[in-house]
Write an enzyme that holds these catalytic residues in place. Structure first.
Site, mmCIF file in Angstrom:
data_model
loop_
_atom_site.group_PDB
_atom_site.id
_atom_site.type_symbol
_atom_site.label_atom_id
_atom_site.label_comp_id
_atom_site.label_asym_id
_atom_site.label_seq_id
_atom_site.Cartn_x
_atom_site.Cartn_y
_atom_site.Cartn_z
ATOM 1 N N ILE A 281 7.822 26.805 13.548
ATOM 2 C CA ILE A 281 6.858 25.784 13.088
ATOM 3 C C ILE A 281 7.710 24.258 12.927
ATOM 4 O O ILE A 281 6.781 23.463 12.993
ATOM 5 C CB ILE A 281 6.705 26.324 11.683
ATOM 6 C CG1 ILE A 281 5.316 25.684 10.993
ATOM 7 C CG2 ILE A 281 7.503 25.903 10.402
ATOM 8 C CD1 ILE A 281 4.462 26.175 9.954
ATOM 9 N N ASN B 53 10.647 26.861 -2.264
ATOM 10 C CA ASN B 53 10.733 27.702 -3.759
ATOM 11 C C ASN B 53 10.419 26.509 -5.010
ATOM 12 O O ASN B 53 10.104 25.447 -4.498
ATOM 13 C CB ASN B 53 12.075 27.966 -3.974
ATOM 14 C CG ASN B 53 13.284 27.184 -3.724
ATOM 15 O OD1 ASN B 53 13.282 25.979 -4.779
ATOM 16 N ND2 ASN B 53 14.128 27.251 -2.841
ATOM 17 N N GLY C 107 15.556 30.449 5.265
ATOM 18 C CA GLY C 107 14.410 30.917 6.019
ATOM 19 C C GLY C 107 13.735 29.691 6.464
ATOM 20 O O GLY C 107 14.429 28.528 6.969
ATOM 21 N N VAL C 108 12.566 29.641 6.415
ATOM 22 C CA VAL C 108 11.923 28.527 6.951
ATOM 23 C C VAL C 108 11.971 27.086 6.318
ATOM 24 O O VAL C 108 12.008 26.073 6.766
ATOM 25 C CB VAL C 108 10.149 29.144 7.151
ATOM 26 C CG1 VAL C 108 9.440 28.822 5.684
ATOM 27 C CG2 VAL C 108 9.495 27.959 7.997
ATOM 28 N N ASP C 109 12.187 27.426 5.134
ATOM 29 C CA ASP C 109 12.446 26.158 4.049
ATOM 30 C C ASP C 109 13.708 25.417 4.835
ATOM 31 O O ASP C 109 13.538 24.293 4.973
ATOM 32 C CB ASP C 109 12.573 26.810 2.918
ATOM 33 C CG ASP C 109 12.755 25.531 1.706
ATOM 34 O OD1 ASP C 109 12.512 24.399 2.049
ATOM 35 O OD2 ASP C 109 12.836 25.934 0.421
ATOM 36 N N SER D 221 5.770 34.005 1.641
ATOM 37 C CA SER D 221 6.312 35.112 0.922
ATOM 38 C C SER D 221 6.519 36.187 1.317
ATOM 39 O O SER D 221 6.961 37.189 0.876
ATOM 40 C CB SER D 221 5.084 35.405 -0.065
ATOM 41 O OG SER D 221 5.046 34.288 -1.071
ATOM 42 N N THR D 222 6.452 36.267 3.069
ATOM 43 C CA THR D 222 6.708 37.734 3.459
ATOM 44 C C THR D 222 7.999 37.751 3.715
ATOM 45 O O THR D 222 8.522 38.873 4.734
ATOM 46 C CB THR D 222 5.651 38.143 4.634
ATOM 47 O OG1 THR D 222 5.874 37.189 5.646
ATOM 48 C CG2 THR D 222 4.274 37.957 4.379
ATOM 49 N N VAL E 281 12.093 36.713 2.419
ATOM 50 C CA VAL E 281 12.842 37.011 1.298
ATOM 51 C C VAL E 281 11.925 37.302 0.149
ATOM 52 O O VAL E 281 12.506 38.115 -0.806
ATOM 53 C CB VAL E 281 14.069 36.118 1.125
ATOM 54 C CG1 VAL E 281 15.020 35.873 2.282
ATOM 55 C CG2 VAL E 281 13.404 34.747 0.498
HETATM 56 P P1 ADP Z 1 9.512 33.355 1.634
HETATM 57 O O1 ADP Z 1 10.551 32.921 0.555
HETATM 58 O O2 ADP Z 1 8.071 32.521 1.137
HETATM 59 O O3 ADP Z 1 9.368 34.782 1.838
HETATM 60 P P2 ADP Z 1 10.889 32.816 4.003
HETATM 61 O O4 ADP Z 1 11.333 31.529 4.960
HETATM 62 O O5 ADP Z 1 12.035 33.828 3.647
HETATM 63 O O6 ADP Z 1 9.860 32.555 2.965
HETATM 64 O O7 ADP Z 1 9.963 33.839 5.248
HETATM 65 C C1 ADP Z 1 8.537 33.508 5.572
HETATM 66 C C2 ADP Z 1 8.058 33.912 6.942
HETATM 67 O O8 ADP Z 1 8.753 32.417 8.066
HETATM 68 C C3 ADP Z 1 8.941 34.921 7.754
HETATM 69 O O9 ADP Z 1 7.882 35.495 8.367
HETATM 70 C C4 ADP Z 1 9.788 34.126 8.536
HETATM 71 O O10 ADP Z 1 10.420 34.886 9.738
HETATM 72 C C5 ADP Z 1 9.371 32.860 9.061
HETATM 73 N N1 ADP Z 1 10.163 31.873 9.353
HETATM 74 C C6 ADP Z 1 11.520 31.717 9.301
HETATM 75 N N2 ADP Z 1 11.886 30.556 10.150
HETATM 76 C C7 ADP Z 1 10.688 29.948 10.565
HETATM 77 C C8 ADP Z 1 10.309 29.020 11.624
HETATM 78 N N3 ADP Z 1 11.448 28.256 11.886
HETATM 79 N N4 ADP Z 1 9.072 28.703 11.872
HETATM 80 C C9 ADP Z 1 8.277 29.664 11.501
HETATM 81 N N5 ADP Z 1 8.489 30.861 10.678
HETATM 82 C C10 ADP Z 1 9.618 30.916 10.234
#
Ligand code: ADP
Length: 174
Positions: free
Chosen positions: A12, A25, A33-35, A118-119, A121
Site C-alpha cells: 500500500i 492503533n 505491520g502496515v502501520d 484488523s486481520t 496482529v
Molecule cells: P492490524 O493490527 O489492524 O491487524 P496489521 O498491520 O498487523 O494490522 O495487518 C493488517 C494487514 O496489512 C495484514 O493483512 C498485513 O499482511 C497487511 N500489510 C502489512 N504490510 C502491508 C503493506 N505494506 N501493504 C499492504 N498491506 C500490508
C-alpha cells in the site's frame, strides 16, 4: 457500483492514489505491520503530524498528509482487536471502513486504497473481515459518486483470495 471496487496484490505504501488507509492503533504513534511500513515510507514528518492528533478511538478515523508517500493523504483508523466476536468487533470494523470513506469524501479524495484492517496482529477472522469490508465499501460507493474507485491492497495471496471471494459473492447478490 462494484466495478468501482478492486482487489489487488501489492504494497500500500507504493500506491499513487489520493488517500491510503493506515490500520493504526489508538495512539496513532506508529506500530508494526502496515502501520510501521507507512511511517517508514512517509518519513518523520508523518509521526510529527500524528503526535498533534491526540490519538483516535477504535472504529473512528483521522486524516494527515502523505509526506514522502506517493499518496496525498493517509487516513488512520484503529481497527478492533478480535476477542471472539462478543465485543462489537464486527460493528467496529464496519465503522472503520465507513469513517475512512467519509473522511475521503470530505477531503476531496476520488481514489482510496485500504489494507486489510484488523486481520494481522489484531486477529480478526479474514472471511468475516473481507465480507464486512466489501459490503461497507459497496454500500458507500452506491451513495457517493465522488469516490471514483476504492481498492483493497492485499499483502499476501491468502488475503487477496478472501477479498476476491467476498467481492464475487457480493456481486452475485446485487
Ligand atoms: P492490524 O493490527 O489492524 O491487524 P496489521 O498491520 O498487523 O494490522 O495487518 C493488517 C494487514 O496489512 C495484514 O493483512 C498485513 O499482511 C497487511 N500489510 C502489512 N504490510 C502491508 C503493506 N505494506 N501493504 C499492504 N498491506 C500490508
Amino acid at each position: 457500483m462494484s466495478e468501482r471496487i478492486e482487489i489487488i496484490a501489492g504494497d500500500i505504501t507504493r500506491q499513487n492514489v489520493d488517500a491510503i488507509v493506515n490500520a493504526a492503533n489508538c495512539s496513532l504513534l506508529g506500530g508494526g505491520g502496515v502501520d510501521g511500513a507507512i511511517h517508514r515510507a512517509a518519513g518523520p514528518e508523518l509521526l510529527a503530524e500524528c503526535r498533534s492528533l491526540n490519538g483516535c478511538e477504535t472504529g473512528k478515523a483521522k486524516i494527515t498528509r502523505g509526506y514522502r508517500l506517493p499518496a496525498k493523504f493517509v487516513i488512520h483508523t484503529p481497527g478492533p482487536v478480535w476477542h471472539g466476536g462478543s465485543r462489537g468487533e464486527e460493528a467496529l470494523l464496519a465503522s472503520c471502513y465507513r469513517s475512512c470513506l467519509e473522511l475521503a469524501s470530505a477531503n476531496g479524495c476520488r481514489t482510496i486504497d485500504f489494507p486489510s484492517i484488523s486481520t494481522g496482529v489484531y486477529h480478526f477472522p479474514l472471511e468475516k473481515a473481507s465480507r464486512i469490508a466489501v459490503g461497507v465499501i459497496a454500500g458507500y460507493l452506491a451513495e457517493h459518486p465522488e469516490i471514483e474507485r476504492a481498492r483493497m491492497v492485499c499483502f499476501d495471496g491468502r488475503t487477496e483470495e478472501h477479498y476476491k471471494k467476498a467481492l464475487a459473492e457480493l456481486e452475485v447478490r446485487l
